[in-house]
Scaffold this active site. Sequence first.
Site, short mmCIF file in Angstrom:
data_model
loop_
_atom_site.label_atom_id
_atom_site.label_comp_id
_atom_site.label_asym_id
_atom_site.label_seq_id
_atom_site.Cartn_x
_atom_site.Cartn_y
_atom_site.Cartn_z
N GLU A 146 48.85 32.95 27.41
CA GLU A 146 47.84 32.52 28.38
C GLU A 146 48.48 32.13 29.72
O GLU A 146 47.88 31.43 30.53
CB GLU A 146 47.05 31.34 27.81
N SER B 58 42.50 30.69 23.41
CA SER B 58 41.90 31.74 24.23
C SER B 58 41.58 33.01 23.45
O SER B 58 41.53 34.09 24.01
CB SER B 58 42.81 32.09 25.42
N TYR C 216 37.04 35.65 30.47
CA TYR C 216 37.47 35.63 31.86
C TYR C 216 36.68 36.59 32.73
O TYR C 216 37.06 36.90 33.85
CB TYR C 216 38.99 35.88 31.93
N ARG D 150 36.77 20.04 25.17
CA ARG D 150 35.65 20.99 25.10
C ARG D 150 35.60 21.54 23.68
O ARG D 150 36.53 22.20 23.24
CB ARG D 150 35.85 22.13 26.09
N ASP E 209 33.87 23.74 20.62
CA ASP E 209 33.08 24.95 20.39
C ASP E 209 32.35 24.83 19.05
O ASP E 209 32.95 24.42 18.04
CB ASP E 209 33.99 26.18 20.37
N GLU F 30 36.44 24.40 16.91
CA GLU F 30 37.69 23.86 17.43
C GLU F 30 37.40 22.98 18.64
O GLU F 30 36.31 23.04 19.23
CB GLU F 30 38.66 24.98 17.83
N ASN G 196 39.25 22.04 22.39
CA ASN G 196 40.29 22.34 23.37
C ASN G 196 40.58 21.07 24.18
O ASN G 196 39.66 20.45 24.71
CB ASN G 196 39.82 23.44 24.32
N GLY H 179 40.02 25.64 30.16
CA GLY H 179 40.30 26.47 31.33
C GLY H 179 39.70 25.89 32.59
O GLY H 179 38.61 25.31 32.57
#
Length: 326
Positions: free
Chosen positions: A21, A156, A225, A264, A266, A279, A281, A285
């Site tokens: 990443e 990612s 992205y 964050r 999910d 998960e 984070n 990002g």
Amino acid sequence: MNTEELKSLKVVVLCGGWSDEREVSITSGTECKKALEGYGFQKVDLLDIAEPAFAEKLARGGYDVAFPALHGRYGEDGCIQGMLEVMHIPYAFSGVYASAVATQKEAAKVLFEKAGLRVPRGVDLAPATKLTQEQKDALVDELGLPLFVKPSGNGSSFGITRVTEKSQLQGAVDLAGATGERVLVEECVEGTEITVPVIGNDDPHALPIVEVVTGAEFYDAKVKYEPAELHHVIPARLAPAVYAKAQSAAEKAHKALGCAGCSRSDFIVTAMGEPVILETNTIPGMTPASLLPDSARHGGIEFGELCAKFVELAVQKSTSLQADGE
């Protein structure tokens, strides 16, 4: 600390590194530096942690706060956080423990379950596992098809395979374990995919929920992205009670891991309205297409203010830890 004092701090934004990443991290770091300067910070440097002289530059920089805009191995897994601890440089986002545990999905699931959160059923494997036919049969019998095979510690969506046939299992395990990470084989939970950003240290609060609409088999690295407007629905189209439950679940996950600054999480929301956590984070990002900045913007927090808030939370965290140590 008032706003002017905050803006007078010397900040170093850390980016790059060696993970898969790396390029995304450089984009995140560049955007964060630009945003902090646009907000009024006068002293902001950008350092790639993969530079040969990185450690020397960091040690001699006289920085008040480090702002990791790093993703994946060495950046989000507690490694750089440990280095900053040793160097006594306050830093944004989660500490060593929360960073390390959140990165290891199977370990994080243990804490999520203790906090009362529902997690997918799954099996943890060593990276070089060679599955026998009996093991393949057992995995499919237990978890069903389709199922997901992923690196336990990567980010990612790199190395993830959606397995629809038993014959794909070994190739998926080989791919997920190619970097030496442990491998997680999980059931495929069907439903609405959402992500819930959370901001704060000891008293975190959830931001608007983002519903992720991909048109793909899952939210893979390519989709992540692409322009946000193609895939982000904010606020998520959930019943009010389910919406509140998902926000509460994200706050619980943040606290269960001991996160700081932001996180964050999910989820998949099942047809019965049950959020299933996939998960968390610890350094989401921070590119123009990223989920957390998009959610914050819908919540009335522009990008520059968001980055400044993370610096402020870093100072608060450092001050609190110093007070606890006295």
